[in-house]
Design an enzyme around this catalytic site. Structure first.
Site, PDB file in Angstrom:
ATOM      1  N   SER A 163      -4.787 -27.735 -50.233  1.00 36.15           N
ATOM      2  CA  SER A 163      -6.206 -28.073 -50.162  1.00 36.15           C
ATOM      3  C   SER A 163      -6.622 -28.218 -48.708  1.00 36.15           C
ATOM      4  O   SER A 163      -5.779 -28.300 -47.816  1.00 36.15           O
ATOM      5  CB  SER A 163      -6.457 -29.389 -50.893  1.00 36.15           C
ATOM      6  N   LYS A 164      -7.907 -28.256 -48.488  1.00 40.77           N
ATOM      7  CA  LYS A 164      -8.438 -28.436 -47.137  1.00 40.77           C
ATOM      8  C   LYS A 164      -7.900 -29.715 -46.522  1.00 40.77           C
ATOM      9  O   LYS A 164      -7.465 -29.739 -45.380  1.00 40.77           O
ATOM     10  CB  LYS A 164      -9.978 -28.534 -47.211  1.00 40.77           C
ATOM     11  N   ARG A 165      -7.925 -30.757 -47.306  1.00 42.38           N
ATOM     12  CA  ARG A 165      -7.478 -32.063 -46.846  1.00 42.38           C
ATOM     13  C   ARG A 165      -5.998 -32.024 -46.469  1.00 42.38           C
ATOM     14  O   ARG A 165      -5.574 -32.517 -45.419  1.00 42.38           O
ATOM     15  CB  ARG A 165      -7.742 -33.113 -47.940  1.00 42.38           C
TER      16      ARG A 165
END
Length: 496
Positions: free
Chosen positions: A258-260
């Site tokens: 994920s981006k995070r």
RNA sequence: GCCCCCAUCGUCUAGCGGCCGAGGACGUGGCCCUCUCAAGGCCAAAACGGGGAUUCGAAUUCCCCUGGGGGCACCA
């Protein structure tokens, strides 16, 4: 030229919406390797039809990232070429022309449905547990009537008219035939209400116009592959060889990153972004080697490759269709291997910026002397100043607890310092022939372990418990400074 | 929910019907080397998801199940 021996032309077509990551880098790499192996042209095409998502710095980062990996292209926005322009934002009219053709042929239709109606429709479909798809309301509006409405100022999009009966089969090189029922292919929008073409139309038009022979792209395109096939068929164009690569999964193997999670990685010294990897101390050879082997292999044992060896060895047949979990510890290994393969002068130059980043003023001459003794001790360029920064320090500050060796007390270590000083100061010079024999004699004399005696010296001279080989280090530091540091350590130990 | 893809050690993979009582690499554990740390050498533990079918013979072919992944935007 006959059909099956036409020139190999491939493209890497990133969208300038973010940063270049591992997956994109690998896709570009495989495209590049194919072209270099087979002979042909590599095209860089920027897919920037979505102005809302456009990121100013993205295109340059993509170019820098690709260059860093050692990838270059024959045609692209920065170099031009016979099939340009290579930025989709400069090809709007081309797509509109082909969209018109599809309308005229009856393979596409104008759609006037409002986004409100569409989202309500989707909500209802999901409620009924159907997959969201266009319900066909505008599908059969006569073209003349539609054009009148457009002339009257009505907003519209253009949708591709998918057959509702039968099946569509497309062949992917590494997955074989992929067949879907036509009724599951939506009437996708191919031109937005702002007049811009969407990927499905733009990419097919460009691939055809740019004479692309092989499309190597990510597996996220498999679901829309049948649509692309249908679009090509509507135009009567030849199909490229389709090659859909697997996706990269997070290290755990559970899903895409994920981006995070991608952002958090940097805390552990890793990153999925190419330009970060460079800053983190990875050499491009290692990164290239590493990503090449995630989804492709040569045989059952060879795995260290430089770019030219990769080109020699590459073949589409050895591509692997299954998803691969990113394994950063293996990247660390490849980094160490490639660092050890570098020429001394080359390595010295590459570590220089890392010393500077850590606040050291490191001249190249000294760096060239240090490089041989740290080369096999660093797994990343960034580690060089951590282990060898003391070479550029005017004075070191050893800790008393480090100075005192295991099994000895401060007084004994002070004695070692005193005797070492006497021995080393009596030498004409300290180098690989002068110092070690004499010090080993002292070890014998004192009936101690080499590690104990050398340990006192190491900490005294380098300020660290862990350092490059002692005598080579002392040679670089120089006799005067070495003696001064031993004297200082002796004082500390005596005062303890 | 629907469609599609994938499936060998923890991870990356070799294997494309008999050469497999499954090979390599990373990582892990042990030993050796050794002035610290590395590097290097040796050894070890570690896998064909399950069930059918085809075949004299299946990790390799087919089917089902299971598991994992991807997609279902006026993004690419």
């Amino acid at each position: 030229m006959s059909e099956n021996q036409k020139e190999v032309r491939v493209r890497f077509a990133p969208s300038p919406t973010g940063r270049l990551h591992l997956g994109g880098g690998r896709t570009a790499l495989y495209n590049y390797l194919l072209v270099k192996k087979m002979g042909g042209k590599f095209i860089l095409r920027i897919e920037d039809t979505d102005q809302k998502r456009y990121v100013e710095t993205a295109e340059q980062e993509i170019i820098d990232g690709l260059h860093w990996l050692g990838i270059d292209w024959d045609e692209g926005p920065d170099k031009g070429g016979p099939y340009g322009p290579y930025r989709q934002s400069q090809r709007k009219e081309i797509y509109q022309r082909y969209a018109e053709q599809l309308i005229d042929q009856g393979d596409a239709f104008y759609c006037f449905c409002s986004t409100d109606r569409l989202s309500e429709m989707k909500r209802l479909q999901q409620q009924r547990k159907e997959f969201p798809h266009y319900d066909g309301l505008c599908r059969d509006i006569p073209v003349e009537e539609a054009r009148k409405r457009i002339a009257a100022g009505e907003s519209y999009v253009i949708r591709f008219k998918t057959p509702k009966e039968g099946t569509t089969t497309v062949r992917d090189l590494l997955r074989g035939e992929i067949t879907v029922e036509n009724k599951t292919i939506d009437d996708y929008i191919i031109v937005k209400s702002d007049g811009w073409a969407l990927y499905h139309l733009a990419a097919m038009v460009d691939d055809h116009l740019m004479k692309i022979s092989h499309v190597i792209r990510g597996s996220e395109w498999i679901p829309t592959l049948p649509l692309h096939h249908l679009i090509l068929k509507a135009f009567g164009w030849d199909e490229p060889v389709w090659i859909h690569l697997s996706v990269f999964l997070k290290p755990s193997g559970k899903g895409k990153m994920s981006k995070r999670e991608s952002a958090d990685l940097i805390k552990d010294g890793y990153s999925i972004f190419l330009t970060d990897l460079k800053d983190l101390g990875y050499v491009d050879e290692a990164v290239t080697n590493w990503i090449a082997l995630m989804g492709w292999s040569y045989d059952d044992r060879t795995e260290i490759f430089n770019m030219s060896q990769l080109i020699d060895a590459f073949s589409l047949e050895h591509l692997n269709p299954s998803p691969a979990a990113i394994n950063f510890t293996k990247l660390d290994y490849f980094n160490g291997v490639h660092i050890r393969m570098l020429e001394i002068d080359d390595l010295a130059q590459r570590i220089q910026p890392y010393f500077e980043a850590d606040g050291y003023t490191a001249d190249l001459d000294t760096l060239k002397k240090i490089t041989p003794i740290i080369q096999e001790r660093i797994a990343g360029l960034d580690e060089a100043p951590k282990i060898a920064g003391f070479f550029f320090e005017k004075e070191v500050h050893p800790k008393l607890e480090d100075l005192v060796q295991k099994g000895l007390d401060a007084a004994q270590c002070a004695d070692i310092a005193t005797k070492s000083y006497q021995i080393l100061s009596a030498l004409p010079v300290i180098d690989k022939d002068h110092g070690e024999p004499e010090m080993r004699a002292l070890v014998e004399e004192l009936a101690l372990k080499p590690a104990q005696v050398f340990g006192v010296l190491r900490v005294a001279v380098t300020g660290q418990k862990i350092s490059p080989p002692l005598f080579e280090s002392m040679e670089i530091i120089g006799q005067d400074v070495v003696l001064e540091r031993i004297k200082n350590a002796e004082k500390m130990l005596k005062a303890a």
